[in-house]
Design a protein around this motif. Structure first.
Motif, PDB file in Angstrom:
ATOM      1  N   ARG A 163     -20.084  -3.637 -52.533  1.00 46.15           N
ATOM      2  CA  ARG A 163     -18.644  -3.508 -52.818  1.00 46.15           C
ATOM      3  C   ARG A 163     -17.827  -4.166 -51.709  1.00 46.15           C
ATOM      4  O   ARG A 163     -16.851  -4.873 -51.977  1.00 46.15           O
ATOM      5  CB  ARG A 163     -18.254  -2.036 -52.952  1.00 46.15           C
ATOM      6  CG  ARG A 163     -18.697  -1.369 -54.229  1.00 46.15           C
ATOM      7  CD  ARG A 163     -17.945  -0.052 -54.426  1.00 46.15           C
ATOM      8  NE  ARG A 163     -18.601   0.792 -55.389  1.00 46.15           N
ATOM      9  CZ  ARG A 163     -19.302   1.883 -55.092  1.00 46.15           C
ATOM     10  NH1 ARG A 163     -19.441   2.263 -53.845  1.00 46.15           N
ATOM     11  NH2 ARG A 163     -19.860   2.595 -56.040  1.00 46.15           N
ATOM     12  N   ARG A 164     -18.222  -3.914 -50.462  1.00 46.93           N
ATOM     13  CA  ARG A 164     -17.502  -4.524 -49.338  1.00 46.93           C
ATOM     14  C   ARG A 164     -17.618  -6.045 -49.358  1.00 46.93           C
ATOM     15  O   ARG A 164     -16.767  -6.743 -48.795  1.00 46.93           O
ATOM     16  CB  ARG A 164     -18.047  -3.987 -48.011  1.00 46.93           C
ATOM     17  CG  ARG A 164     -17.712  -2.522 -47.755  1.00 46.93           C
ATOM     18  CD  ARG A 164     -17.990  -2.132 -46.311  1.00 46.93           C
ATOM     19  NE  ARG A 164     -19.396  -2.264 -45.956  1.00 46.93           N
ATOM     20  CZ  ARG A 164     -20.289  -1.283 -46.107  1.00 46.93           C
ATOM     21  NH1 ARG A 164     -19.928  -0.113 -46.624  1.00 46.93           N
ATOM     22  NH2 ARG A 164     -21.546  -1.470 -45.743  1.00 46.93           N
ATOM     23  N   THR A 175     -25.158  -0.048 -52.443  1.00 51.99           N
ATOM     24  CA  THR A 175     -24.051  -0.185 -53.391  1.00 51.99           C
ATOM     25  C   THR A 175     -22.719  -0.271 -52.658  1.00 51.99           C
ATOM     26  O   THR A 175     -21.837  -1.055 -53.031  1.00 51.99           O
ATOM     27  CB  THR A 175     -24.054   0.986 -54.387  1.00 51.99           C
ATOM     28  OG1 THR A 175     -25.298   0.979 -55.106  1.00 51.99           O
ATOM     29  CG2 THR A 175     -22.904   0.875 -55.375  1.00 51.99           C
ATOM     30  N   ASP A 176     -22.565   0.523 -51.602  1.00 49.76           N
ATOM     31  CA  ASP A 176     -21.339   0.449 -50.800  1.00 49.76           C
ATOM     32  C   ASP A 176     -21.219  -0.909 -50.118  1.00 49.76           C
ATOM     33  O   ASP A 176     -20.127  -1.486 -50.029  1.00 49.76           O
ATOM     34  CB  ASP A 176     -21.325   1.558 -49.745  1.00 49.76           C
ATOM     35  CG  ASP A 176     -21.364   2.948 -50.361  1.00 49.76           C
ATOM     36  OD1 ASP A 176     -20.812   3.117 -51.464  1.00 49.76           O
ATOM     37  OD2 ASP A 176     -21.959   3.849 -49.741  1.00 49.76           O
ATOM     38  N   GLY A 200     -25.619   4.108 -44.793  1.00 48.80           N
ATOM     39  CA  GLY A 200     -24.842   3.800 -45.976  1.00 48.80           C
ATOM     40  C   GLY A 200     -25.702   3.197 -47.066  1.00 48.80           C
ATOM     41  O   GLY A 200     -26.770   2.645 -46.811  1.00 48.80           O
TER      42      GLY A 200
END
Length: 203
Positions: free
Chosen positions: A47-48, A43-44, A40
């Motif tokens: 966000r989390r 950036t993901d 992953g």
């Protein structure tokens, strides 16, 4: 306000720190180059961890390697002209990949790219054995290029002597320390950041 977050090495918690900083400042987040997509994108992850505004990477590269090599393996040519911070994004936290002397291309290091941007830098370091050498070398690399060093933040178990030694010899502001978090989520990171990091240094 725009800030760069870079590390003394890879895998030291730089992305977690960048997420905590962006969330604390209500800032956007941008990682210009993502290398390694199997687990992953960073950036993901941010966000989390509570960052609501993110900007797409200029390059997304498959292999978890230095960008110059990951790009070669993907058959991609990295154009430094595309590595310009997004217009109108302010405040903004920009995260590099690995350390300051990681190659973006075979002709450009991240430190040289950061120097072009003329933005202040936050250096993230681990607290464990080896951090004094890595941190002082990174500080020298930044200063030799005229990069403004806002301070150094640590990630890991407390090691007061290592942290104090780096701050004193490097003549750099100690911004605080984030412990390893379990569980690691938005609320736990926000609490640890508020407790351990000098947020006023960024305002």
């Amino acid at each position: 306000m725009r800030l760069i977050v870079s590390g003394t090495d890879t895998g030291i918690g730089k992305t977690v720190f960048a997420a905590g900083l962006a969330a604390a400042l209500g800032a956007g987040y941008w990682k210009p180059i993502q290398s390694g997509l199997e687990e992953g994108a960073d950036t993901d992850a941010v966000r989390r961890l509570g960052v609501t505004t993110t900007f797409p990477e200029a390059y997304r590269l498959t292999a978890p390697l230095s960008p110059h090599r990951a790009a070669e393996l993907d058959g991609v040519t990295i154009d430094p002209a595309r590595l310009t911070p997004p217009a109108g994004a302010d405040p903004l936290v920009i995260e590099g990949a690995g350390g300051l002397l990681v190659p973006v291309t075979r002709d450009l290091l991240f430190a040289d790219l950061f120097a072009r941007w003329r933005l202040p830098l936050v250096l993230v370091a681990r607290t464990a054995l080896g951090t004094i050498n890595h941190s002082l070398l990174s500080i020298e690399a930044a200063r030799s290029r005229g990069i403004t060093l806002l301070g150094i933040a640590f990630v890991g178990e407390a090691n007061p002597d290592n942290e104090a030694t780096i701050a004193a010899i490097g003549r750099v502001r100690r911004l605080g320390r984030l412990p390893w978090l379990d569980p690691l989520d938005g609320p736990s990171l926000a609490a640890a950041f508020a407790a351990g990091i000098d947020c006023e240094a960024f305002r």
